[in-house]
Design a protein around this motif. Sequence first.
Motif, short mmCIF file in Angstrom:
data_model
loop_
_atom_site.label_atom_id
_atom_site.label_comp_id
_atom_site.label_asym_id
_atom_site.label_seq_id
_atom_site.Cartn_x
_atom_site.Cartn_y
_atom_site.Cartn_z
N TYR A 185 0.80 -1.21 0.00
CA TYR A 185 0.00 0.00 0.00
C TYR A 185 0.84 1.28 0.00
N ALA A 186 2.14 1.14 0.04
CA ALA A 186 3.01 2.31 0.17
C ALA A 186 3.11 3.13 -1.12
N GLU A 187 2.79 2.52 -2.27
CA GLU A 187 2.80 3.23 -3.55
C GLU A 187 1.49 3.00 -4.27
N ASN A 188 1.13 3.95 -5.11
CA ASN A 188 -0.15 3.87 -5.82
C ASN A 188 -0.20 2.70 -6.80
N PHE A 189 -1.38 2.11 -6.92
CA PHE A 189 -1.63 1.04 -7.88
C PHE A 189 -2.20 1.66 -9.14
N ASP A 190 -1.66 1.29 -10.30
CA ASP A 190 -2.15 1.80 -11.58
C ASP A 190 -3.45 1.08 -11.93
N LYS A 191 -4.57 1.67 -11.58
CA LYS A 191 -5.86 1.00 -11.76
C LYS A 191 -6.26 0.90 -13.23
N GLU A 192 -5.77 1.79 -14.04
CA GLU A 192 -6.10 1.73 -15.47
C GLU A 192 -5.42 0.55 -16.13
N ARG A 193 -4.14 0.35 -15.84
CA ARG A 193 -3.40 -0.77 -16.41
C ARG A 193 -3.57 -2.04 -15.59
N GLY A 194 -3.96 -1.91 -14.34
CA GLY A 194 -4.16 -3.07 -13.48
C GLY A 194 -2.89 -3.74 -13.05
N VAL A 195 -1.82 -2.98 -12.87
CA VAL A 195 -0.54 -3.59 -12.52
C VAL A 195 0.32 -2.59 -11.75
N MET A 196 1.16 -3.11 -10.87
CA MET A 196 2.15 -2.30 -10.19
C MET A 196 3.37 -3.16 -9.89
#
Length: 260
Positions: free
Chosen positions: A172-183
């Motif tokens: 949870y420390a960095e944002n999740f790329d919800k558009e691409r669905g990957v981090m």
Amino acid sequence: MLRRIRVYKALYKKYHDPNSVFIYQMGKVGSTALEQSIDNAIHIHNFYSRTHPCSLRLKGLAGFGWRYYCKRLEQELELLIKRLAFRARAHTKIITLVRPAQERNVSMFFHDLDCYLYALYSNCDRTSTPPLATRTQDPAVLIKAFETHYDHSYPLTWFDYEFKKMTGIDIYAENFDKERGVMYRKNNKYDVMCIDIKQLRDCEKPLSTFLNQTVVLDGANQADHKWYGVLYRQFKKEYVPATQLVKLLSNSKYTAHFFK
């Protein structure tokens, strides 16, 4: 005893193998299809018994009487060996997946349906709900078992109680790329790729790059094709979760981080 020692040595070797790739996630998030598409994949849900996806099954497999305590000790020893081997690795690539909590919970519930129905009629997990009379066999028992014996908060805490505890990585420390669905996350020992199951099919190329191998996904482990498929489809269509449960899941940091 010698046979058991050989088993433990093989288990340690498997989890310490530098060529292994770990699909390390909470269960019922599409990991079986992924495992079958990756060379040297190890599919694991938990390194700690506290975060086993179905504690009822874990304890049930241990049996009864004095054998229960011996088997539980053996189960804990196996987990310890896995942890030691995993942490002794110089470098590890991990793929973890996420899925909306309610969808994942319903799928996990049906995966372990036998355990939760037994709990409903026996209250073996010692909840505040008295056991249901065995003569009660109407379709509503599925809803009652789901609402009274299933741990709905499991996906909300898995990354804290299991993943972070084992790897030291706070997802949870960095944002999740919800558009691409990957981090992607990493530290000195672990490279992590986190994927939204709904966008898994679009991640074959990123997966191949991350793993340095060609990944072609198949369609394994679809609940609709299992023995409980008809019940599963009907339950998903008709079940309306209580307002309190909706708030619990929708207001969680898990849902906010990955899906909102």
